[in-house]
Write an enzyme that holds these catalytic residues in place. Structure first.
Site, PDB file in Angstrom:
ATOM      1  N   GLY A 189      37.875  44.071  49.486  1.00  0.00           N
ATOM      2  CA  GLY A 189      38.750  43.415  48.522  1.00  0.00           C
ATOM      3  C   GLY A 189      38.636  43.934  47.123  1.00  0.00           C
ATOM      4  CG  ASP A 191      36.770  48.031  41.669  1.00  0.00           C
ATOM      5  OD1 ASP A 191      36.373  48.493  42.746  1.00  0.00           O
ATOM      6  OD2 ASP A 191      37.521  48.631  40.885  1.00  0.00           O
ATOM      7  N   GLY A 192      36.566  43.437  42.174  1.00  0.00           N
ATOM      8  CA  GLY A 192      36.336  42.105  41.625  1.00  0.00           C
ATOM      9  C   GLY A 192      35.156  41.386  42.254  1.00  0.00           C
ATOM     10  CB  THR A 210      42.168  49.138  39.910  1.00  0.00           C
ATOM     11  OG1 THR A 210      41.027  48.262  39.906  1.00  0.00           O
ATOM     12  CG2 THR A 210      43.265  48.551  39.038  1.00  0.00           C
ATOM     13  NE  ARG A 279      47.427  40.436  38.364  1.00  0.00           N
ATOM     14  CZ  ARG A 279      46.992  40.665  39.595  1.00  0.00           C
ATOM     15  NH1 ARG A 279      47.869  40.876  40.551  1.00  0.00           N
ATOM     16  NH2 ARG A 279      45.698  40.678  39.858  1.00  0.00           N
ATOM     17  CG  ASP A 516      33.187  45.797  36.412  1.00  0.00           C
ATOM     18  OD1 ASP A 516      33.509  46.665  35.592  1.00  0.00           O
ATOM     19  OD2 ASP A 516      32.135  45.837  37.073  1.00  0.00           O
ATOM     20  N   GLY A 517      37.463  43.523  35.459  1.00  0.00           N
ATOM     21  CA  GLY A 517      38.577  42.705  35.923  1.00  0.00           C
ATOM     22  C   GLY A 517      38.394  41.218  35.754  1.00  0.00           C
TER      23      GLY A 517
END
Length: 566
Positions: A189, A191-192, A210, A279, A516-517
């Site tokens: 899923g 880097d988050g 990303t 987005r 990191d998001g």
């Protein structure tokens, strides 16, 4: 012929006869014509053999087995060009062999499986898998079950799967649960989910928006490639940045800690999650048109310039010499690997305060990255010469400048042009960074943070609760605040020339940090880079030409050794 070192015999692939040799670290088979002349040779490293199965076996799209008395199938890593990517795609190669007898077939299967166990002792056998069903295009479940799970099953890996239902669920599980029965953790899923250093090896199956950690450590964004790296037990050390506020650790980062433009883009994108990955493009355009810059004080602790430089035009590839030398520097023989985090903190405590450098001004963006942070949109990344495991990060300062100049800076990320070769851009290789607001801006920043927090809380209340469950006083207060906000907005519109209704609004006094998001609710932070704090199931970006040359030399050596042995 069977020896202690390996095995050699004639095998058939289809209607063609091959001379197969298992010796040393390689399994080779060479086509032989009717006059016993050698033709093309295929060589597979034992470390890259995925599995050996009896009979004629197919894995994709569904597993099928055709039982044959004298046949077996070898599965292995097969490389191909990554197209527009800089790395190499890994695919599941397979060859079906036919033996003269069943005894010889069993002998080959036994020898190959023993060789894999002997030469690949670090392969995982049990993995903890987290699947984020909401990341990217929400394809995490499908990607894992259709592409990854069959490969794990082929390699004899058992998995315990957890489908996350909320933010930070994976982190909480890693902190609170016993992990001794697992050899690694896999995140499906993007880097988050990568927010907490783990004592186990970490694998990332790209399924996010990303996936820059995957791209920077493997060179491609491909679930099969990442799964195969996990199966063979590849190990890539990775630097990690710890983020602190008011002396408290708040989060870790492996790719980007960004303030200004990158923080604003993330904050804006959170309002449009329904758009999916699109987005980010929309929010980037909106934030650019807003033409914002922010005041700040940046202090940084420079790294040793004799070791490496962010402008030396080198790339961190598989087997990187800079990272290899850093391992000896970061971990002297006297250090205790069991107290890794304490060791890193002691390094910083020895640094003199006088060694810190300081700059103050208005910035378009302030970024700290521990890797190149490359992605398909930006193939060379935010800092093309950054290293994965040298114990440093690259601090990028983009001073306030004309909008067209800033656009030039952004556009260079999509090409091979040097984005640092601009008069308003600085880059420094650092070990630590502090950021704070100048005097006079702190009060504005605190007040604005309170307003942002209040607005977010109100939006969540409106989204989760029915309006009739809110108290009468709360509703009146809400309406009063909305009325005051409309008055302020109207005054701003009257005071500002009209350019774009979506973008022209009063510039905020402070931005937010993109870690990191994830948005950090603090402005003043301290970041420290910890060298090789975690290990990924990866090996860095492979150089295709170097791999081919290395294989060719090893093949000659193996064939010579084989001839002498047998």
């Amino acid at each position: 012929m069977d020896t202690e070192l390996g095995l050699e015999s004639s095998l058939w692939v289809g209607n063609k006869r091959y001379q197969a040799v298992l010796t040393g670290w390689y399994f080779n088979w060479t086509e032989v014509d009717k006059k016993n002349r050698d033709k093309k040779t295929i060589s597979v490293p034992i470390a890259e053999v995925i599995g050996v199965e009896e009979g004629r076996v197919e894995i994709f799209p569904q597993k099928s087995v055709e039982d044959t008395d004298k046949g077996f199938t070898v599965f292995y890593v097969k490389r191909s060009s990554g197209g527009g990517s800089y790395g190499l795609l890994w695919r599941l190669g397979q060859t079906q062999f036919r033996c003269p007898s069943r005894v010889l077939r069993d002998q080959w299967m036994r020898h190959l499986r023993t060789a894999v166990r002997t030469h690949s002792p670090l392969r995982p056998h049990r993995l903890l898998v987290f699947i984020n069903p909401f990341g990217g295009k929400k394809r995490g479940r499908k990607i894992y079950h259709s592409l990854v799970a069959p490969l794990f099953e082929l390699a004899g890996i058992s998995s315990h799967i957890i489908v996350t239902e909320r933010a930070d669920q994976a982190r909480d599980h890693l902190l609170k649960k016993d992990l001794t029965s697992f050899e690694g953790v896999v995140c499906v899923g993007g880097d988050g989910m990568f927010s907490e250093p783990c004592p186990l090896h970490i694998g990332i199956i790209p399924a996010g928006s990303t996936d820059c950690v995957c791209f920077a450590t493997v060179g491609v964004i491909d679930p099969v490639t990442s799964a195969l790296h996990i199966i063979i037990g590849d190990s890539q050390p990775l630097d990690v940045c710890s983020v602190h506020h008011a002396s408290a650790l708040v989060r870790y980062s492996v790719s980007l800690v960004g303030y200004g433009f990158y923080g604003d883009v993330l904050a804006e994108s959170e309002k449009h999650r329904w758009m999916g990955p699109l987005r980010y493009d929309y929010s980037g355009a909106m934030v650019y048109l807003s033409n914002r810059s922010y005041a700040g004080i940046v202090q940084y602790l420079p790294a040793d310039p004799l070791l490496s430089s962010p402008r030396d035009n080198t790339r961190c590839l598989s087997g990187c010499s800079v990272c290899s030398r850093s391992t000896e520097r970061l971990f002297p023989s006297s250090s205790d690997s069991s107290s890794l985090y304490s060791f890193h903190l002691s390094q910083f405590s020895d640094e003199s305060e006088a060694e810190w450098m300081s700059v103050e001004g208005r910035f378009r963006c302030v970024s700290l990255t521990c890797m190149s942070s490359s992605c398909p949109r930006s193939p060379l990344g935010l800092s093309p010469s950054a290293h994965l495991a040298d114990g440093t990060g690259d601090l990028i300062l983009v001073w306030d400048t004309h909008p067209l100049s800033f656009l030039k800076f952004l556009h260079r990320h999509t090409s091979t042009q040097d984005q640092f070769d601009l008069p308003f851009v600085e880059v420094h290789r650092v070990k630590a960074v502090r950021f704070s607001l100048p005097s006079g801006e702190e009060y504005k920043g605190d007040k604005e943070k309170e307003d942002i927090t209040r607005k977010v809380d109100e939006e969540e209340i409106q989204y989760e609760c029915d309006s009739d469950t809110m108290s009468k006083n709360g509703s009146q207060q809400h309406l009063a605040e909305r009325g005051q906000e409309r008055e302020r907005t109207n005054e701003q519109k009257r005071a500002m020339p009209f350019l774009c209704g979506l973008c022209c609004r009063k510039a905020p006094a402070v931005s937010v940090w993109n870690c990191d998001g994830e948005i950090l609710p603090f402005t003043d932070i301290l970041c420290r880079v910890h060298g090789q704090l975690v290990r990924l199931y990866a090996r860095g970006i492979e150089d295709g030409a170097a791999i081919h040359s290395y294989r060719k030399e090893n093949l000659k050596s193996e064939m010579t050794s084989s001839a002498q042995t047998f």
